[in-house]
Design a protein around this motif. Structure first.
Motif, PDB file in Angstrom:
ATOM      1  N   GLY A 220      40.132  57.781  24.786  1.00 56.62           N
ATOM      2  CA  GLY A 220      41.275  57.048  25.323  1.00 56.62           C
ATOM      3  C   GLY A 220      41.197  56.952  26.832  1.00 56.62           C
ATOM      4  O   GLY A 220      40.294  57.481  27.470  1.00 56.62           O
ATOM      5  N   LEU A 221      42.166  56.280  27.408  1.00 54.77           N
ATOM      6  CA  LEU A 221      42.224  56.125  28.853  1.00 54.77           C
ATOM      7  C   LEU A 221      42.982  57.297  29.471  1.00 54.77           C
ATOM      8  O   LEU A 221      43.949  57.796  28.894  1.00 54.77           O
ATOM      9  N   LEU A 222      42.549  57.704  30.640  1.00 48.26           N
ATOM     10  CA  LEU A 222      43.227  58.782  31.346  1.00 48.26           C
ATOM     11  C   LEU A 222      44.472  58.225  32.038  1.00 48.26           C
ATOM     12  O   LEU A 222      44.427  57.153  32.640  1.00 48.26           O
ATOM     13  N   ALA A 223      45.558  58.941  31.961  1.00 46.44           N
ATOM     14  CA  ALA A 223      46.812  58.474  32.542  1.00 46.44           C
ATOM     15  C   ALA A 223      46.734  58.401  34.063  1.00 46.44           C
ATOM     16  O   ALA A 223      47.310  57.517  34.682  1.00 46.44           O
ATOM     17  N   ARG A 224      45.985  59.305  34.672  1.00 44.42           N
ATOM     18  CA  ARG A 224      45.928  59.337  36.126  1.00 44.42           C
ATOM     19  C   ARG A 224      44.954  58.323  36.701  1.00 44.42           C
ATOM     20  O   ARG A 224      44.961  58.058  37.888  1.00 44.42           O
ATOM     21  N   GLY A 225      44.063  57.769  35.890  1.00 40.79           N
ATOM     22  CA  GLY A 225      43.085  56.811  36.372  1.00 40.79           C
ATOM     23  C   GLY A 225      41.979  57.493  37.152  1.00 40.79           C
ATOM     24  O   GLY A 225      41.858  58.706  37.177  1.00 40.79           O
ATOM     25  N   LEU A 226      41.191  56.693  37.826  1.00 38.13           N
ATOM     26  CA  LEU A 226      40.070  57.203  38.607  1.00 38.13           C
ATOM     27  C   LEU A 226      40.548  57.599  39.985  1.00 38.13           C
ATOM     28  O   LEU A 226      41.185  56.834  40.684  1.00 38.13           O
ATOM     29  N   GLN A 227      40.238  58.836  40.383  1.00 43.06           N
ATOM     30  CA  GLN A 227      40.601  59.318  41.707  1.00 43.06           C
ATOM     31  C   GLN A 227      39.330  59.728  42.431  1.00 43.06           C
ATOM     32  O   GLN A 227      38.552  60.522  41.936  1.00 43.06           O
ATOM     33  N   ARG A 228      39.122  59.170  43.620  1.00 44.68           N
ATOM     34  CA  ARG A 228      37.935  59.498  44.412  1.00 44.68           C
ATOM     35  C   ARG A 228      38.357  60.297  45.628  1.00 44.68           C
ATOM     36  O   ARG A 228      39.294  59.948  46.318  1.00 44.68           O
ATOM     37  N   ASN A 229      37.620  61.368  45.895  1.00 45.46           N
ATOM     38  CA  ASN A 229      37.898  62.221  47.041  1.00 45.46           C
ATOM     39  C   ASN A 229      37.052  61.862  48.249  1.00 45.46           C
ATOM     40  O   ASN A 229      37.357  62.261  49.367  1.00 45.46           O
ATOM     41  N   ASP A 230      35.975  61.124  48.032  1.00 42.61           N
ATOM     42  CA  ASP A 230      35.069  60.795  49.131  1.00 42.61           C
ATOM     43  C   ASP A 230      35.494  59.477  49.793  1.00 42.61           C
ATOM     44  O   ASP A 230      35.246  58.422  49.298  1.00 42.61           O
ATOM     45  N   VAL A 231      36.143  59.579  50.924  1.00 40.68           N
ATOM     46  CA  VAL A 231      36.598  58.417  51.664  1.00 40.68           C
ATOM     47  C   VAL A 231      35.575  58.125  52.745  1.00 40.68           C
ATOM     48  O   VAL A 231      35.150  59.015  53.489  1.00 40.68           O
ATOM     49  N   GLU A 232      35.180  56.876  52.846  1.00 42.20           N
ATOM     50  CA  GLU A 232      34.141  56.482  53.796  1.00 42.20           C
ATOM     51  C   GLU A 232      34.614  56.699  55.231  1.00 42.20           C
ATOM     52  O   GLU A 232      35.744  56.372  55.582  1.00 42.20           O
ATOM     53  N   GLY A 233      33.753  57.287  56.035  1.00 43.66           N
ATOM     54  CA  GLY A 233      34.064  57.481  57.457  1.00 43.66           C
ATOM     55  C   GLY A 233      34.651  58.837  57.806  1.00 43.66           C
ATOM     56  O   GLY A 233      34.866  59.123  58.967  1.00 43.66           O
TER      57      GLY A 233
END
Length: 59
Positions: free
Chosen positions: A43-56
């Motif tokens: 199934g799909l995750l309720a929180r969605g995709l979360q990325r910790n690596d922000v460019e810059g």
């Protein structure tokens, strides 16, 4: 709704010689390594995709 997805590679050996397995829905067999496996969509995750690596940020 789209068609059901099929695996492109064996999860054990990486070969592409896959065929549906007779044991049922989502079951596949690899002719290269002689393994059978089953895939299941949970199934799909309720929180969605979360990325910790922000460019810059230089982390």
């Amino acid at each position: 709704m789209s068609e059901r997805a099929a695996p492109f590679h064996c999860p054990y050996c990486g070969d592409e010689d896959l065929r549906p397995h007779e044991s049922g829905h989502g079951a596949w067999e690899c002719a290269s390594c002689n393994r059978a496996f089953q895939l299941k969509f949970l199934g799909l995750l309720a929180r969605g995709l979360q990325r910790n690596d922000v460019e810059g940020e230089g982390i």
